[in-house]
Design an enzyme around this catalytic site. Structure first.
Site, PDB file in Angstrom:
ATOM      1  CG  ASP A 119      -1.907   1.129   1.245  1.00 15.04           C
ATOM      2  OD1 ASP A 119      -1.732   2.086   0.464  1.00 15.04           O
ATOM      3  OD2 ASP A 119      -2.876   1.059   2.028  1.00 15.04           O
ATOM      4  CE1 TYR A 201      -6.722  15.223 -13.274  1.00 14.87           C
ATOM      5  CE2 TYR A 201      -7.873  14.264 -15.145  1.00 14.87           C
ATOM      6  CZ  TYR A 201      -7.446  14.192 -13.830  1.00 14.87           C
ATOM      7  OH  TYR A 201      -7.727  13.085 -13.070  1.00 14.87           O
ATOM      8  N   GLY A 243      -3.626  10.836 -22.381  1.00 14.52           N
ATOM      9  CA  GLY A 243      -4.978  11.321 -22.617  1.00 14.52           C
ATOM     10  C   GLY A 243      -5.963  10.192 -22.375  1.00 14.52           C
TER      11      GLY A 243
END
Length: 337
Positions: A119, A201, A243
């Site tokens: 983790d 983004y 993308g």
């Protein structure tokens, strides 16, 4: 969600796609992928190739560590690296998924693939995983930070726990892995190529995925910073911004109704979604000795989607020939007056 950076996973595999990555297969233009993901006519000009582009044995004798390696892009990059000779170690929280993926890839490539549960949000777990990595395979030559998490939500609806979950996986997790491995490499004076998978983004920001955008931007800043600082230790750091790439994990959370996929294709100039194999080819190149002078780079791979959204007048592409004739006539009339 194991590694959702933007619209990747950020993968849509054709039948036999794992074999497609092996060097023995001839180039394919992926017509099945195009028919499944796009009706845009220009997509035929941009058919994806589905074979590793690097020479066989490019990574022979090399060790690669990939987080989020059990599914999606992580699985694709691991497959490509393994097919090129690397001994791979994949890590994530779900050990059963990892073991299944490791066995599947190893049986096809003939090279060792190890599964280590980790983790990335837990620095102790990361430290233990890195110790196990060194024990079973040695110090890594390639480190790919691919594990991530994301979901769509109006920002005002986010709880502090929701924010923390994403930023802990994406930003803190990437930092924990990078710093733990980096410090070990510095001790033994060994170089390595580091790669992070972010999203388009991360550069622009984006509503409704604010924690992811914030964390991914931080990852990019960290990679560029370390490229400047740790080059003296023989380490390179690069970033890929994928993308839209359709995978079950990402799209089930980011586009659960399927309404957004059509819009993604419409606004992408190349007229289709990307493929896992394409990202895997770029990743293997950036991590190879062929790219030994590339460090601190952030490479966008999105079919032109980012620039399509960015240009103020780009929506004029929807203008018909008749409408252009009308506008030109009006302009001539205005000039005449």
């Amino acid at each position: 969600m194991a590694a959702a950076a933007g619209w990747r996973r950020p993968g849509l595999w054709a039948a036999g796609s794992l074999r497609a990555l092996l060097p023995t297969r001839l180039f394919s233009h992926g017509s099945n992928l195009l028919s499944e993901s796009s009706n845009a006519p220009q997509a035929t000009f941009f058919s994806p190739l589905q074979k590793v582009m690097l020479p066989p044995n490019t990574f022979q004798g090399k060790v690669a560590f990939i987080t989020g390696g059990g599914t999606g892009l992580g699985k694709g990059m691991t497959t490509a690296l393994s097919s090129l000779g690397a001994e791979c170690i994949i890590a994530s929280r779900k050990i059963e998924v990892l073991k299944q993926t490791a066995e599947e890839i190893s049986s096809k490539t003939g090279n060792k693939v190890h599964a280590i549960q980790c983790d990335v949000r837990d620095p102790t777990a990361v430290k233990n995983a890195v110790a196990e990595l060194i024990k079973v395979a040695g110090y890594p030559d390639v480190v790919i930070n691919n594990a991530a998490g994301n979901f769509i939500s109006p920002t005002e609806r986010l709880s502090t726990n929701a924010w923390k979950t994403i930023t802990d996986i994406v930003l803190s997790g990437t930092a924990f892995v990078t710093l733990e491995i980096g410090k070990e490499l510095i001790k033994v004076q060994k170089g390595a190529a580091f790669l992070a998978i972010t999203t388009i983004y991360a550069e622009s920001g984006s509503g409704f995925v604010t924690p992811s955008a914030t964390a991914k931007a931080g990852v990019e800043a960290m990679c560029k910073s370390l490229a400047a600082e740790w080059g003296r230790y023989g380490m390179r750091f690069n970033v890929i911004q994928p993308g839209p790439i359709k995978t079950k994990g990402a799209f089930s959370r980011l586009d659960p109704t399927g309404m957004f996929e059509k819009k993604l294709i419409e606004r992408t100039p190349c007229g289709r979604l990307g493929t896992v194999e394409e990202i895997a080819n770029l990743a293997t190149y950036l991590c190879s000795e062929y790219a030994s002078w590339i460090s601190g780079a952030v490479i966008r791979m999105d079919g032109g989607e980012y620039v399509s959204m960015a240009g103020e007048f780009n929506d004029l592409r929807k203008t018909t020939s008749e409408q252009w004739d009308m506008m030109e006539a009006m302009i001539r009339k205005t000039k005449g007056s």
